[in-house]
Design a protein around this motif. Sequence first.
Motif, PDB file in Angstrom:
ATOM      1  N   PRO A 122      88.657 -29.992  24.781  1.00 21.18           N
ATOM      2  CA  PRO A 122      87.672 -29.345  25.618  1.00 21.18           C
ATOM      3  C   PRO A 122      87.404 -30.007  27.062  1.00 21.18           C
ATOM      4  N   TYR A 123      88.073 -30.745  27.410  1.00 24.06           N
ATOM      5  CA  TYR A 123      88.223 -31.466  28.550  1.00 24.06           C
ATOM      6  C   TYR A 123      89.006 -30.628  29.780  1.00 24.06           C
ATOM      7  N   ILE A 124      89.585 -29.538  29.533  1.00 22.80           N
ATOM      8  CA  ILE A 124      90.072 -28.698  30.449  1.00 22.80           C
ATOM      9  C   ILE A 124      89.435 -27.470  30.732  1.00 22.80           C
ATOM     10  N   LYS A 125      88.909 -27.149  31.784  1.00 23.91           N
ATOM     11  CA  LYS A 125      88.092 -25.967  32.242  1.00 23.91           C
ATOM     12  C   LYS A 125      88.839 -24.714  31.923  1.00 23.91           C
ATOM     13  N   SER A 126      88.255 -23.775  31.280  1.00 22.46           N
ATOM     14  CA  SER A 126      88.549 -22.358  31.008  1.00 22.46           C
ATOM     15  C   SER A 126      89.144 -21.709  32.260  1.00 22.46           C
ATOM     16  N   ASP A 127      90.240 -20.854  32.033  1.00 18.40           N
ATOM     17  CA  ASP A 127      90.728 -19.980  32.923  1.00 18.40           C
ATOM     18  C   ASP A 127      89.997 -18.610  32.667  1.00 18.40           C
ATOM     19  N   ILE A 128      90.678 -17.664  33.087  1.00 21.41           N
ATOM     20  CA  ILE A 128      90.259 -16.356  32.528  1.00 21.41           C
ATOM     21  C   ILE A 128      90.251 -16.429  30.998  1.00 21.41           C
ATOM     22  N   TYR A 129      90.992 -17.215  30.454  1.00 22.51           N
ATOM     23  CA  TYR A 129      90.943 -17.476  28.986  1.00 22.51           C
ATOM     24  C   TYR A 129      90.958 -18.941  28.842  1.00 22.51           C
ATOM     25  N   PRO A 130      90.549 -19.541  27.618  1.00 29.21           N
ATOM     26  CA  PRO A 130      90.775 -21.136  27.365  1.00 29.21           C
ATOM     27  C   PRO A 130      92.456 -21.169  27.053  1.00 29.21           C
ATOM     28  N   LEU A 131      92.947 -22.375  27.342  1.00 27.48           N
ATOM     29  CA  LEU A 131      94.378 -22.563  26.860  1.00 27.48           C
ATOM     30  C   LEU A 131      94.304 -22.626  25.434  1.00 27.48           C
ATOM     31  N   SER A 132      95.297 -21.895  24.806  1.00 25.26           N
ATOM     32  CA  SER A 132      95.404 -21.889  23.188  1.00 25.26           C
ATOM     33  C   SER A 132      96.543 -21.568  22.941  1.00 25.26           C
ATOM     34  N   LEU A 151      96.506 -19.148  35.881  1.00 28.48           N
ATOM     35  CA  LEU A 151      97.975 -18.903  35.167  1.00 28.48           C
ATOM     36  C   LEU A 151      98.191 -17.342  35.192  1.00 28.48           C
ATOM     37  N   PRO A 152      99.446 -17.214  35.119  1.00 30.53           N
ATOM     38  CA  PRO A 152     100.008 -15.756  34.863  1.00 30.53           C
ATOM     39  C   PRO A 152      99.526 -15.452  33.597  1.00 30.53           C
ATOM     40  N   ILE A 153      99.485 -13.876  33.555  1.00 30.02           N
ATOM     41  CA  ILE A 153      99.424 -13.223  32.197  1.00 30.02           C
ATOM     42  C   ILE A 153     100.464 -12.491  31.658  1.00 30.02           C
ATOM     43  N   LEU A 154     100.828 -12.847  30.394  1.00 28.17           N
ATOM     44  CA  LEU A 154     101.995 -11.944  29.641  1.00 28.17           C
ATOM     45  C   LEU A 154     101.198 -11.133  28.840  1.00 28.17           C
ATOM     46  N   TYR A 155     101.406  -9.520  29.405  1.00 29.52           N
ATOM     47  CA  TYR A 155     100.815  -8.790  28.476  1.00 29.52           C
ATOM     48  C   TYR A 155     101.987  -8.130  27.639  1.00 29.52           C
ATOM     49  N   ALA A 174     101.251 -19.760  30.983  1.00 29.38           N
ATOM     50  CA  ALA A 174     100.867 -18.552  30.828  1.00 29.38           C
ATOM     51  C   ALA A 174      99.969 -18.241  29.854  1.00 29.38           C
ATOM     52  N   HIS A 175      98.922 -17.087  29.838  1.00 25.27           N
ATOM     53  CA  HIS A 175      98.212 -16.513  29.005  1.00 25.27           C
ATOM     54  C   HIS A 175      98.740 -15.264  28.309  1.00 25.27           C
ATOM     55  N   VAL A 176      99.085 -15.371  26.969  1.00 26.36           N
ATOM     56  CA  VAL A 176      99.487 -14.168  26.331  1.00 26.36           C
ATOM     57  C   VAL A 176      98.574 -13.453  25.787  1.00 26.36           C
ATOM     58  N   CYS A 177      98.694 -11.944  26.155  1.00 27.61           N
ATOM     59  CA  CYS A 177      97.576 -10.949  25.649  1.00 27.61           C
ATOM     60  C   CYS A 177      98.233  -9.971  24.897  1.00 27.61           C
ATOM     61  N   TYR A 178      97.607  -9.413  24.178  1.00 24.30           N
ATOM     62  CA  TYR A 178      98.090  -7.994  23.412  1.00 24.30           C
ATOM     63  C   TYR A 178      96.896  -6.956  22.940  1.00 24.30           C
ATOM     64  N   CYS A 179      97.216  -5.879  22.729  1.00 25.88           N
ATOM     65  CA  CYS A 179      96.188  -5.302  22.169  1.00 25.88           C
ATOM     66  C   CYS A 179      96.670  -4.303  20.899  1.00 25.88           C
ATOM     67  N   ILE A 188     107.815  -6.993  28.506  1.00 24.07           N
ATOM     68  CA  ILE A 188     106.463  -7.816  28.633  1.00 24.07           C
ATOM     69  C   ILE A 188     106.100  -7.921  30.110  1.00 24.07           C
ATOM     70  N   GLU A 189     104.889  -7.499  30.194  1.00 20.01           N
ATOM     71  CA  GLU A 189     104.332  -7.432  31.720  1.00 20.01           C
ATOM     72  C   GLU A 189     103.946  -8.578  32.096  1.00 20.01           C
ATOM     73  N   ILE A 190     104.292  -9.186  33.235  1.00 22.42           N
ATOM     74  CA  ILE A 190     103.907 -10.563  33.819  1.00 22.42           C
ATOM     75  C   ILE A 190     103.033 -10.055  34.818  1.00 22.42           C
ATOM     76  N   ILE A 191     101.716 -10.685  34.938  1.00 20.52           N
ATOM     77  CA  ILE A 191     100.457 -10.277  35.707  1.00 20.52           C
ATOM     78  C   ILE A 191     100.446 -11.484  36.549  1.00 20.52           C
ATOM     79  N   ASP A 192     100.503 -11.631  37.883  1.00 20.16           N
ATOM     80  CA  ASP A 192     100.349 -12.820  38.602  1.00 20.16           C
ATOM     81  C   ASP A 192      99.740 -12.399  40.074  1.00 20.16           C
ATOM     82  N   ASP A 193      98.713 -13.180  40.398  1.00 18.84           N
ATOM     83  CA  ASP A 193      98.407 -12.660  41.782  1.00 18.84           C
ATOM     84  C   ASP A 193      98.045 -11.123  41.867  1.00 18.84           C
ATOM     85  N   HIS A 194      97.392 -10.575  40.951  1.00 10.03           N
ATOM     86  CA  HIS A 194      97.234  -9.286  40.925  1.00 10.03           C
ATOM     87  C   HIS A 194      98.314  -8.235  41.091  1.00 10.03           C
TER      88      HIS A 194
END
Length: 355
Positions: A122-132, A151-155, A174-179, A188-194
């Motif tokens: 809990p001592y690391i501030k969350s990015d768009i998502y918490p590190l997990s 961090l980059p997002i891996l969709y 990176a954050h890993v996301c899925y739907c 895998i889509e790498i999303i970094d700096d928009h």
Amino acid sequence: MLCYYAVFPTKNLNQDILIGFLWDWLEHSKNKMEGLYIEKTFPFEYEVDHKHLKLQIFDEKYFTIYFSTQDNDKNTHFIVEVIYDMLEEKIHLRFSKETSHDSRYISAVSIPVLFKNILVSPYIKSDIYPLSYKAHHVKDIEAMKVQEHQLPILYMHTTYIDANLLARKMLGLAHVCYCKNQKEEGYIEIIDDHESRIFQLNKKRQSLYQIYELNELLRNEIIKKYKNHMPSYEQLYQNQILHQQNMTMKNAYDYQEEFKKEIKRQQIEVDELKDIYHMLMEDKQKALKQNQKLMQVGQYHDALIYVDHMDKIASYHDCLLQYIQHKAHDLETTQEIYRRLDILNAILKKNGDSI
């Protein structure tokens, strides 16, 4: 060779908490150091077998943990560095390894468990998502793309690779996301700096090899991104040595300048004494000449001529002695020993007085 680097903002973190993470990691891994007792006085250093631990604070800003170990079986040198910026409240994590030319085995890069424990704390501030260790489920991928993130997002546009497995391997990279109900699109889509780019998958190759390739790609990109801004223990240590050398040179220069100023002050005082001495000697010579003239006149007169010039000479003599005594007294009260103090005492002693 630097294998991993990451920097994250923190909250409520301090050096005692980091020492706790360090102790727990060492005690529950093959890196355990027999006889280790961490003293919270820095710098601290402990070495046993082929393991070396150093804790130090640099510039009253960076609390650093440096741990190195020589793997005798694989002839590989591992270096783990945790650098906590106490002023900016950021933590820098570095992992390096050097493999001997004699080694027949090159180990895969895996970040230390110490880093993982810190990242999911809990001592690391969350990015768009918490590190997990787990992947994040998203409903609106387009809305996610426009949000700010460090961090980059891996969709995941695939089900060929397990999203949670990928998240574990990409922790801190990176954050890993899925739907849900994701269609198999094979990439895998790498999303970094928009911006987005594609990491194409090959089902004919094992998924773990492709995860390793993606991991290496992101690690190298992050190292390249921060290469001119990342602190290291060695850099901070060298800066400290250089600063100490500069301070030593500055202190020597300041001492030399002060010594020159003191010599100049002493010369001024000596010159003042010389001027007074010459002035009194001139008055004395004038008085002696005047007295000689009066004595010559007195030889031709029966009456006694009273001459007070010799009294004036005595007064000048006393005045000079008093001035010298005053100067010598000042030197005694300041408890400073100078050559001129010995000279002044010698003059006073010769004239029947001394300090």
